[in-house]
Each structure stands twice: as structure tokens, then as C-alpha cells.
Design an enzyme around this catalytic site. Structure first.
Site, PDB file in Angstrom:
ATOM      1  N   THR A 117      49.727  28.295  26.728  1.00 58.17           N
ATOM      2  CA  THR A 117      49.725  29.310  25.675  1.00 58.17           C
ATOM      3  C   THR A 117      51.000  30.149  25.676  1.00 58.17           C
ATOM      4  OG1 THR A 117      48.677  31.386  25.015  1.00 58.17           O
ATOM      5  CG2 THR A 117      48.368  30.742  27.286  1.00 58.17           C
ATOM      6  N   TYR A 141      44.431  36.094  31.459  1.00 60.41           N
ATOM      7  CA  TYR A 141      44.343  34.782  30.807  1.00 60.41           C
ATOM      8  C   TYR A 141      45.704  34.073  30.872  1.00 60.41           C
ATOM      9  CZ  TYR A 141      44.581  31.603  26.807  1.00 60.41           C
ATOM     10  OH  TYR A 141      44.823  30.525  25.996  1.00 60.41           O
TER      11      TYR A 141
END
Ligand SMILES: NC(=O)c1ccc[n+]([C@@H]2O[C@H](COP(=O)([O-])OP(=O)(O)OC[C@H]3O[C@@H](n4cnc5c(N)ncnc54)[C@H](O)[C@@H]3O)[C@@H](O)[C@H]2O)c1
Ligand SMILES: O=c1ccn([C@@H]2O[C@H](COP(=O)(O)OP(=O)(O)O[C@H]3O[C@H](CO)[C@@H](O)[C@H](O)[C@H]3O)[C@@H](O)[C@H]2O)c(=O)[nH]1
Length: 327
Positions: A117, A141
Site C-alpha cells: 500500500t 497498518y
């Protein structure tokens, strides 16, 4: 050709990837614990219910299906949740990926495609976010995904695990044929929440922060159509199968949209009003995340065809009105 093990194949992006793999002549074998995914979304190949934290089940899957490659989508992926409970993210994403990588290597499967990501880049003013940009995540995350990237590099050095890492920007839209789409419960993503507010499934869309240092004060993101994103995965797999080196690719269009701009386009596409409330910032959100890379186009021959904001909202709106899963 052959089986491809798709972890997270019952989820939003993984289910679209299964459809693309099937169309490319491969058999997607979904491995999923249905924590955020749906049995109904597994339509294009076999389903194995299991958890990445359960190594014996993983070993059985490799033995039974002898996959030629792994596409690893399974993860927890909510920025806000990761700020509240980082242990959940380190355990599920990092320990789970370690199990998967070790099981793959033990089974002799050394072709690996990984969902990373742009959240690994973090907050960087006036820096072009290409694949060489520093990775400085500001949430657990993103930190968990950066750790998995490091793990892949270590396992390549020691065990020859060849891999493609895709760093996605924000994924939106749905299968234009309506077979699969985005369906999270609870939903936290901007586009489906706007559509919920438009048709009265929620009272209003809350804008998380209007005091960011951007032209209209709201966060800016680079949105990519899920159909284009999964096309890149098929190209990435081909790259590895044809002997390409391990490589990192950003997947974004290079165009940023603020939250207010996404709201404006949603009004235009649906021709309906969006009830909006202005709220405080959400912890962990970066001001601006926009890709500054054309590497995927140049090296993989990836050409996003549906990633205009209008098309993403049109496809998401169609799915929103007709599609859902029950189990
Ligand atoms: N949606 C986005 O905008 C976006 C952007 C960047 C990266 N990503 C990454 O793409 C991947 C897919 O995201 P998504 O939006 O489809 O999410 P999703 O929640 O819809 O899908 C994830 C799937 O993984 C499964 N899963 C999670 N933990 C598991 C475990 N321990 N064992 C087995 N299965 C497990 C879930 O049940 C679910 O089906 C994730 O790795 C995410 O981090 C998504
Ligand atoms: O009710 C809402 C929901 C979101 N937003 C804003 O909309 C933008 C997009 O938010 P969201 O759709 O939740 O996506 P992100 O938090 O940017 O995260 C997504 O995109 C990341 C890449 O940028 C991925 O890594 C994550 O897995 C994926 O969930 C952000 O600025 C949010 O602050 C709001 O203003 N109101």
C-alpha cells in the site's frame, strides 16, 4: 495456466482478481477466513476456509493444489482500526504472512505477488511518491505492510522467493459486469459510504477533517479502478513467470482527488444530493497520497482503462444498487 493460491479471494479486491485470473486461463484457489470477506464472492474457483495463522492448514492447501504462484491479498486493512489495535495488525498481517511465505517456500512455490500500500510511504511534503520514495508509515497498518515487504526481500535472498510487490493507492469501483463488488460490513471506505448516504442507508457522509493543507481543506487520494488494479496483477504474475526480477510497482493514476471532489463527482454521476457533515480528522490519515510513478505502465505494459472518477463511481453505483453478499 495452473492453480494460483489467492489469499483473501473472498474479499473486495481478491474476488475481482479471481475473475481476472480465470479469464486469463488460470484456476484461482481462494484461501480465506471470511473475517471481512464473503463466501458468496468466491465464484471463479475452489474455496478453502482457513486462517493464515494456521500453518498446518496452509501446508495442506499447498500439498493439495500445488499452486504455481501465490497472490496474497489477505489482510486487515483499516487505518483507523490499526491505530486503535496495532497488535491485531502485527499478528494477522505480519505473523500470518510469515506463515504463508514459509509454507510456500517449504512447498517449493517461489512465485509471489503481494498487496502492499501507499500507506507505507506516510506523510511526505513535496516528495514525488515513486517506488524509490522513503517508506515512513504513520499508522500500524502501513507499518505491518512495510514489514512484509522486508520479509519478502529476506526470503528472496535466502530461498529464491521471486516476488512482485504492488503498492496500491485507493481502490474503488466494481466489476462492470456486476458479478462481484465492494461490500464491507461495517463499511469504512469513502466511495461506498457516499453511496450509502445518497440512498438513505446512512444519515450523512462525515468529512474527516476540513483543515488539511490542501486547496479545499480535505485529504487528497489517488483512486484506481479495481478492474485496472487486478489487470496489473495478471501482468505482474506473467512478468515473474517469464523470468522478470523481483520488483515493486505503485498502482495509481497519478491524479489526486480531494474528499470534496469525490463528493462532487458522486452528485454528478447519481444526479442525487449527498447529505454531508463536517467532522474532525481521523487519526492516522495522511494529507495527500498520490502516485508519482509510471513504472507499471513502462515495464508491465499496464494501461488503466476505467480509472476515471466518473467511471469508478458509475460502476460502484451500479453494484451498490444491485449487488450484495449474504454469507
Ligand atoms: N481497498 C483498498 O483501497 C486497498 C488499498 C491498498 C492496499 N489494499 C490491500 O489489498 C488487499 C485486499 O484489500 P480489500 O480491500 O480487498 O480487503 P477485504 O477486507 O475486502 O479483503 C481481505 C480478505 O482477506 C481475508 N483475511 C483477512 N485476514 C485473514 C487471515 N488471517 N486468514 C485468511 N483470510 C484472511 C478477509 O476475510 C477478506 O476476505 C489487502 O491486503 C489490503 O491491505 C487495499
Ligand atoms: O467517512 C469517511 C471515510 C473516509 N473519508 C476520507 O476519505 C479518504 C479515503 O478514505 P478511505 O476510503 O477510508 O481510504 P484510506 O483510509 O485512504 O485507505 C484505503 O487506501 C489505502 C491506500 O491509500 C489502503 O492502504 C487502505 O487499505 C484502504 O482502506 C480519506 O482522506 C478519509 O479521511 C472521509 O472523509 N469520510
Amino acid at each position: 495456466m495452473g492453480n494460483v493460491l489467492v489469499t483473501g479471494g473472498a474479499g473486495y479486491i481478491g474476488s475481482h482478481a479471481c475473475k481476472a485470473l480465470r479469464a486469463a486461463g488460470m484456476t484461482p484457489v481462494t484461501f480465506d477466513n471470511l473475517s471481512t470477506g464473503w463466501r458468496d464472492a468466491v465464484k471463479f474457483g475452489p474455496f478453502v476456509y482457513g486462517d493464515l495463522l494456521d500453518r498446518p492448514v496452509l501446508d495442506t492447501v499447498f500439498e493439495e493444489y500445488s499452486p504455481v504462484a501465490v497472490m496474497h491479498f489477505a489482510a486487515l486493512s483499516l487505518v483507523g482500526e490499526s491505530m486503535r489495535d496495532p497488535g491485531l495488525y502485527w499478528r494477522n498481517n505480519v505473523s500470518g504472512s510469515l506463515n504463508l511465505i514459509e509454507a510456500a517456500v517449504a512447498a517449493g512455490c517461489r512465485t509471489f505477488v503481494f498487496s502492499s500500500t501507499c500507506a507505507t510511504y506516510g506523510e511526505q511534503d513535496n516528495v514525488v511518491l515513486d517506488e524509490t520514495a522513503a517508506q515512513q508509515p504513520i499508522n500500524a497498518y502501513g507499518a505491518s505492510k512495510r514489514a512484509i515487504e522486508d520479509m519478502l526481500r529476506d526470503f528472496e535472498a535466502s530461498h529464491g522467493l521471486r516476488h512482485v510487490i504492488f503498492r496500491y493507492f485507493n481502490v474503488a469501483g466494481a466489476d462492470p459486469e456486476g458479478e462481484v463488488g465492494e461490500f464491507h460490513r461495517p463499511e469504512t471506505h469513502l466511495v461506498p459510504l457516499i453511496l450509502d448516504a445518497i440512498d438513505g442507508k446512512r444519515d450523512a457522509l462525515t468529512i474527516f477533517g476540513t483543515d488539511y493543507d490542501t486547496p479545499d481543506g480535505t485529504c487528497i487520494r489517488d483512486y484506481v479502478h479495481v478492474g485496472d488494479l487486478v489487470d496489473a496483477h495478471v501482468l505482474g504474475l506473467k512478468w515473474l513467470q517469464e523470468g522478470g526480477e523481483s520488483r515493486v510497482f505503485n498502482l495509481g493514476t497519478g491524479t489526486g482527488f480531494s474528499v470534496r471532489e469525490v463528493l462532487d463527482e458522486s452528485r454528478a454521476v447519481t444526479n442525487r444530493a449527498v447529505p454531508v457533515v463536517e467532522g474532525p480528522r481521523r487519526p492516522g490519515d495522511c494529507t495527500r497520497l498520490v502516485s508519482g510513478s509510471t513504472r507499471a505502465e513502462a515495464e508491465l505494459g499496464w494501461h488503466p482503462r476505467r480509472s476515471t472518477m466518473k467511471q469508478m463511481i458509475t460502476d460502484a453505483w451500479r453494484w451498490h444498487q444491485t449487488g450484495h453478499y449474504e454469507g
